[in-house]
Design an enzyme around this catalytic site. Structure first.
Site, PDB file in Angstrom:
ATOM      1  N   HIS A  21      72.024 128.335  -5.050  1.00  0.00           N
ATOM      2  CA  HIS A  21      73.345 127.934  -5.616  1.00  0.00           C
ATOM      3  C   HIS A  21      73.276 128.159  -6.953  1.00  0.00           C
ATOM      4  CE1 HIS A  21      76.862 125.059  -5.706  1.00  0.00           C
ATOM      5  NE2 HIS A  21      76.340 124.693  -6.946  1.00  0.00           N
ATOM      6  N   GLU A  22      72.391 127.413  -7.813  1.00  0.00           N
ATOM      7  CA  GLU A  22      72.269 127.594  -9.196  1.00  0.00           C
ATOM      8  C   GLU A  22      72.247 129.302  -9.601  1.00  0.00           C
ATOM      9  OE1 GLU A  22      73.188 125.092 -10.668  1.00  0.00           O
ATOM     10  OE2 GLU A  22      73.150 123.766  -8.888  1.00  0.00           O
ATOM     11  N   HIS A  25      75.410 130.572 -10.117  1.00  0.00           N
ATOM     12  CA  HIS A  25      76.293 130.302 -11.149  1.00  0.00           C
ATOM     13  C   HIS A  25      75.586 131.128 -12.454  1.00  0.00           C
ATOM     14  CE1 HIS A  25      78.436 127.177  -9.538  1.00  0.00           C
ATOM     15  NE2 HIS A  25      77.772 126.321  -9.591  1.00  0.00           N
TER      16      HIS A  25
END
Length: 409
Positions: A21-22, A25
């Site tokens: 998920h990170e 980003h």
């Protein structure tokens, strides 16, 4: 030991999902030249970290989330250095206003403490609105992609063991025995209705308790019509056969449909979240039962992973359930993060889209609108929302410990 191994493996799967998920980003942030100072999995004290270039990569002790730290998330106050607050007259309303302004100014100052002289031009708020949308959408998009990948491995690679309209066993002293049905018979019609699934067949049988019916079966390649009278089991019809099972695999389009359906269910659950959290409260602090389809946290999901691993199901089915659980959890995280409320990713996405809308309207009206949407003004609301999210996470963790959702095969 099997339970512990399953719980650990599932927790590692969750940590991998958080890490990716990170990454969702981090990669577009680097692509658009935003300075990223930290990439962390977990929260709390740092268990391990290493530095690569300008970014510290690390793992925190508590596996309840993660984050990347981008420089310049908040724009400076218009016409005022960060940290300066205009003083107002006394009074309860003015005190609240001053408190909110102080909170906003403090957040700006904290955000600008890490901005160095060479960082200007690399600040998050300075990126065009569409780049900020891509950066903040990357995390939820990664979760949805992971949900698709996990479910594809489960539903396409392994397949779901599904009851077929084929007789595996005939129950003694049943209407099926009287009619001469045998193991291996494939039931293709019930009266004039074609039989496409075991579920559809059982629904028709249960509705015709005690009635004479005809079944069309294929036996050794020959189609045969079998007349019989159904028995009664209470108010429902009874035939007396058990189905054979076979694995049915989905194609990628069908898996995408499952992902979309799951995301839709999560979205509806978010709308009903206050009511569902009230149910979690009752389950945690009273004898109320825990709803199997209600919210579940990291602790509860990990316990479920252990329960699945320790169950008496075949190994393939246990792996199938673990993959489905990981897939569903990722979809839930992805959809939840799209809620247009800070500090969630959806709050930043909403602010960037609002800025894009304002700029578009400005061009239509012949006016130039250069100021970014000032998300710092939402800091008091964001702080309140963060407290609510922390409280919800704590309540879920407690309920998962004292009244968990149990896996039943």
């Amino acid at each position: 030991m099997t339970w512990l191994l399953g719980a650990v493996v599932f927790l590692l799967g969750l940590l991998l999902s958080i890490a990716l998920h990170e990454v969702g980003h981090y990669l577009p942030a680097r692509r658009f030249n935003v300075k990223v100072t930290q990439w962390m999995v977990g929260i709390g004290p740092t268990a391990w970290s290493t530095r690569r270039g300008e970014t510290e990569f690390g793992i925190k002790w508590l596996p309840f989330g993660g984050y990347i730290r981008m420089v310049g998330m908040l724009p400076p106050a218009p016409g005022t250095p960060p940290g300066r607050v205009r003083r107002w007259s006394t009074g309860p309303i003015r005190s609240l206003i001053d408190g909110a302004r102080s909170m906003i100014a403090g957040a700006r100052e904290a955000a600008w403490e890490e901005v160095g002289p060479r960082d200007h031009g690399r600040l998050f708020y300075q990126r065009p609105w569409w780049q900020r949308v891509i950066i903040m959408s990357g995390g939820p998009a990664m979760n949805l992609l992971l949900g698709f990948v996990f479910l594809s491995i489960a539903l396409t690679g392994i397949g779901v063991s599904t009851a077929q309209p084929v007789i595996q066993r005939v129950v003694e002293l049943s209407p099926a025995v009287t009619a001469g049905l045998r193991p291996g018979d494939r039931i293709i019609a019930y009266g004039n209705e074609p039989v496409r699934s075991w579920t559809g067949l059982t629904a028709m049988i249960r509705a015709d308790a005690g009635r004479p019916v005809t079944l069309t079966v294929v036996r050794d390649g020959v189609t045969t019509t079998v007349p019989l009278t159904l028995g009664r089991n209470g108010q429902t019809g009874f035939l007396g056969v058990e189905p054979a099972y076979a694995r049915e695999r989905m194609n990628p389009a069908e898996v995408a449909g499952v992902v979309a359906h799951t995301g839709k269910e999560v979205a509806f659950s978010v709308v009903r979240l206050p009511d569902r959290m009230a149910g979690i409260w009752q389950a945690a602090f009273s004898d109320a039962p825990r709803q199997a389809d209600g919210p579940i946290g990291v602790v509860g999901a990990t316990r479920l992973g252990g329960d699945v691993a320790a169950s008496d199901l075949p190994v393939t089915d246990r792996l199938l359930f673990l993959l489905e659980l990981l897939g569903s959890f990722n979809i839930a995280v992805g959809v939840f993060n799209l809620i247009p409320l800070l500090p969630l990713d959806g709050g930043h996405i909403g602010a960037a889209l609002l800025e894009g809308l304002k700029r578009g309207l400005g061009r239509l009206l012949g006016r130039r609108w250069t100021r970014p949407v000032d998300v710092a003004k939402t800091i008091p609301l964001t702080s309140a929302a963060a407290l609510v999210l922390v409280a919800m996470a704590a309540l879920l963790a407690y309920a998962d410990l004292v009244n968990p959702v149990h896996f039943t095969s």
